[in-house]
Design an enzyme around this catalytic site. Structure first.
Site, PDB file in Angstrom:
ATOM      1  CG  ASP A   8      -0.338   0.279   2.527  1.00  0.00           C
ATOM      2  OD1 ASP A   8       0.909   0.384   2.596  1.00  0.00           O
ATOM      3  OD2 ASP A   8      -1.075   0.420   3.527  1.00  0.00           O
ATOM      4  CB  CYS A  65       0.948  -2.272   4.734  1.00  0.00           C
ATOM      5  SG  CYS A  65       0.829  -3.190   6.279  1.00  0.00           S
ATOM      6  CB  THR A  67       2.631  -2.073  10.880  1.00  0.00           C
ATOM      7  OG1 THR A  67       1.392  -2.588  10.342  1.00  0.00           O
ATOM      8  CG2 THR A  67       2.377  -0.719  11.538  1.00  0.00           C
ATOM      9  CG  HIS A  98      10.861 -23.688  12.514  1.00  0.00           C
ATOM     10  ND1 HIS A  98      10.986 -23.409  13.848  1.00  0.00           N
ATOM     11  CD2 HIS A  98      12.019 -24.324  12.159  1.00  0.00           C
ATOM     12  CE1 HIS A  98      12.147 -23.865  14.299  1.00  0.00           C
ATOM     13  NE2 HIS A  98      12.800 -24.417  13.285  1.00  0.00           N
ATOM     14  CG  HIS A 133       9.373 -27.599  11.396  1.00  0.00           C
ATOM     15  ND1 HIS A 133       8.981 -26.991  12.573  1.00  0.00           N
ATOM     16  CD2 HIS A 133      10.694 -27.876  11.530  1.00  0.00           C
ATOM     17  CE1 HIS A 133      10.023 -26.891  13.380  1.00  0.00           C
ATOM     18  NE2 HIS A 133      11.079 -27.425  12.771  1.00  0.00           N
TER      19      HIS A 133
HETATM   20  C1  RB5 Z   1      -1.995   2.887   6.407  1.00  0.00           C
HETATM   21  O1  RB5 Z   1      -2.007   4.144   6.996  1.00  0.00           O
HETATM   22  C2  RB5 Z   1      -1.619   1.834   7.432  1.00  0.00           C
HETATM   23  O2  RB5 Z   1      -2.697   1.619   8.286  1.00  0.00           O
HETATM   24  C3  RB5 Z   1      -1.203   0.559   6.748  1.00  0.00           C
HETATM   25  O3  RB5 Z   1      -0.125   0.817   5.911  1.00  0.00           O
HETATM   26  C4  RB5 Z   1      -0.762  -0.591   7.644  1.00  0.00           C
HETATM   27  O4  RB5 Z   1       0.205  -0.188   8.551  1.00  0.00           O
HETATM   28  C5  RB5 Z   1      -1.845  -1.392   8.251  1.00  0.00           C
HETATM   29  O5  RB5 Z   1      -1.629  -2.411   8.921  1.00  0.00           O
END
Ligand code: RB5
Length: 143
Positions: A8, A65, A67, A98, A133
């Protein structure tokens, strides 16, 4: 290896860096977007990348993304996908050894570029150990 990659907006910059790194390694890439830092919805990109891997179009997938959390959740909803969210080289080695992870998730806002490339290398270069595994990943695939 043919690798599908998607992000994203929160992962866009790191995705472009990872693509450069993959090209330097000689990997083939299918980029499923996004194409800029403009805000988009991560489930769309996680699903698209996961479907490319689950269908056999790509051997592995990498999703990014902000995180790595949201896009890994999306990827893991596709049957046949085992997507590991990794923040260290050890996690990348272990999710291959694993979990036989066929997808890697990372956070563009939480993982430094240099470390991200080391994580990608560990994900691509570590073999699945099989044995006990295998039984566990079979259980995952049956869910
Ligand atoms: C987008 O702002 C953010 O929420 C997305 O990139 C991600 O971190 C979601 O888990």
């Amino acid at each position: 290896m043919l690798i599908a990659i998607a992000s994203d907006h929160g992962g866009y910059e790191l995705k472009e860096k990872v693509k450069e790194h993959l090209r330097e390694r000689g990997e083939k890439i299918v980029d499923l977007g996004t194409t800029s830092s403009e805000s988009v919805d991560y489930p769309i990109y996680g699903k698209a990348c996961a479907e490319a891997v689950a269908s056999g179009k790509a051997e592995r997938g990498i999703v990014i993304c902000g995180t790595g959390i949201g896009i890994s959740i999306a990827a893991n909803k596709v049957k046949g996908i085992r997507c590991g969210l990794c923040t260290s080289v050890e996690m990348a080695q272990l999710t291959r050894a694993h979990n036989n992870a066929n997808m890697l998730a990372m956070g563009g806002r939480t993982t430094a570029e240099e470390l991200a490339m080391e994580i990608v290398d560990a994900f691509l270069d570590t073999e699945f150990e099989g044995g006990r595994h295998q039984r566990r990943t079979d259980m995952l695939d049956e869910m």
